[in-house]
Write a protein that holds these residues in place. Structure first.
Motif, PDB file in Angstrom:
ATOM      1  N   GLN A  36       0.852  -1.181   0.000  1.00  0.00           N
ATOM      2  CA  GLN A  36       0.000   0.000   0.000  1.00  0.00           C
ATOM      3  C   GLN A  36       0.888   1.231   0.000  1.00  0.00           C
ATOM      4  O   GLN A  36       1.672   1.442   0.914  1.00  0.00           O
ATOM      5  CB  GLN A  36      -0.903  -0.002   1.221  1.00  0.00           C
ATOM      6  CG  GLN A  36      -1.891   1.127   1.248  1.00  0.00           C
ATOM      7  CD  GLN A  36      -3.018   0.873   2.220  1.00  0.00           C
ATOM      8  OE1 GLN A  36      -3.314  -0.257   2.561  1.00  0.00           O
ATOM      9  NE2 GLN A  36      -3.648   1.923   2.673  1.00  0.00           N
ATOM     10  N   VAL A  37       0.769   2.033  -1.032  1.00  0.00           N
ATOM     11  CA  VAL A  37       1.607   3.215  -1.184  1.00  0.00           C
ATOM     12  C   VAL A  37       1.019   4.369  -0.390  1.00  0.00           C
ATOM     13  O   VAL A  37      -0.166   4.670  -0.480  1.00  0.00           O
ATOM     14  CB  VAL A  37       1.743   3.605  -2.674  1.00  0.00           C
ATOM     15  CG1 VAL A  37       2.428   4.953  -2.830  1.00  0.00           C
ATOM     16  CG2 VAL A  37       2.501   2.531  -3.427  1.00  0.00           C
ATOM     17  N   LEU A  38       1.871   5.004   0.406  1.00  0.00           N
ATOM     18  CA  LEU A  38       1.519   6.238   1.103  1.00  0.00           C
ATOM     19  C   LEU A  38       2.357   7.311   0.429  1.00  0.00           C
ATOM     20  O   LEU A  38       3.570   7.375   0.609  1.00  0.00           O
ATOM     21  CB  LEU A  38       1.852   6.138   2.591  1.00  0.00           C
ATOM     22  CG  LEU A  38       1.274   7.241   3.467  1.00  0.00           C
ATOM     23  CD1 LEU A  38       1.087   6.720   4.875  1.00  0.00           C
ATOM     24  CD2 LEU A  38       2.087   8.483   3.447  1.00  0.00           C
ATOM     25  N   LEU A  39       1.710   8.101  -0.412  1.00  0.00           N
ATOM     26  CA  LEU A  39       2.402   9.092  -1.228  1.00  0.00           C
ATOM     27  C   LEU A  39       2.528  10.398  -0.463  1.00  0.00           C
ATOM     28  O   LEU A  39       1.535  10.919   0.048  1.00  0.00           O
ATOM     29  CB  LEU A  39       1.623   9.324  -2.527  1.00  0.00           C
ATOM     30  CG  LEU A  39       2.302  10.210  -3.554  1.00  0.00           C
ATOM     31  CD1 LEU A  39       3.392   9.415  -4.262  1.00  0.00           C
ATOM     32  CD2 LEU A  39       1.301  10.712  -4.560  1.00  0.00           C
ATOM     33  N   LEU A  40       3.749  10.894  -0.345  1.00  0.00           N
ATOM     34  CA  LEU A  40       4.019  12.166   0.328  1.00  0.00           C
ATOM     35  C   LEU A  40       4.682  13.116  -0.659  1.00  0.00           C
ATOM     36  O   LEU A  40       5.656  12.750  -1.321  1.00  0.00           O
ATOM     37  CB  LEU A  40       4.933  11.958   1.532  1.00  0.00           C
ATOM     38  CG  LEU A  40       4.340  11.124   2.661  1.00  0.00           C
ATOM     39  CD1 LEU A  40       5.398  10.806   3.698  1.00  0.00           C
ATOM     40  CD2 LEU A  40       3.172  11.853   3.290  1.00  0.00           C
TER      41      LEU A  40
END
Length: 87
Positions: free
Chosen positions: A73-77
């Protein structure tokens, strides 16, 4: 006995060490602030081949799907997000 949750995580290798350290500080703070009766409720562990894990990546904007999806699961910052917020 309370239940605790483990969050396997991986930080994109292109982040500078200073930013990786900020992420680790934030994870440690979450672990500390979610303790109940001295026991950690949320524990971050490095990704070690698990199917489900959170991957912190840099990009445009800040977003992630909500809830456990059972895989990477990508947590894009956003690239400008490189500091821990205030209390």
């Amino acid at each position: 006995m309370g239940q605790w949750y483990c969050c396997h995580s991986e930080i994109q290798s292109s982040y500078p060490e200073t930013v990786k350290n900020i992420f680790h500080q934030a994870m440690n703070e979450i672990e500390t602030r979610t303790k109940v009766n001295g026991k950690t409720c949320i524990h971050f562990k490095p990704h070690a081949g698990e199917k489900g894990f959170v991957k912190f990546v840099t990009g445009t904007g800040c977003h992630t799907p909500v809830g456990y999806i059972g895989r990477s699961q990508v947590l894009l910052l956003d690239m400008d997000v490189n500091a821990k917020g205030k209390n």
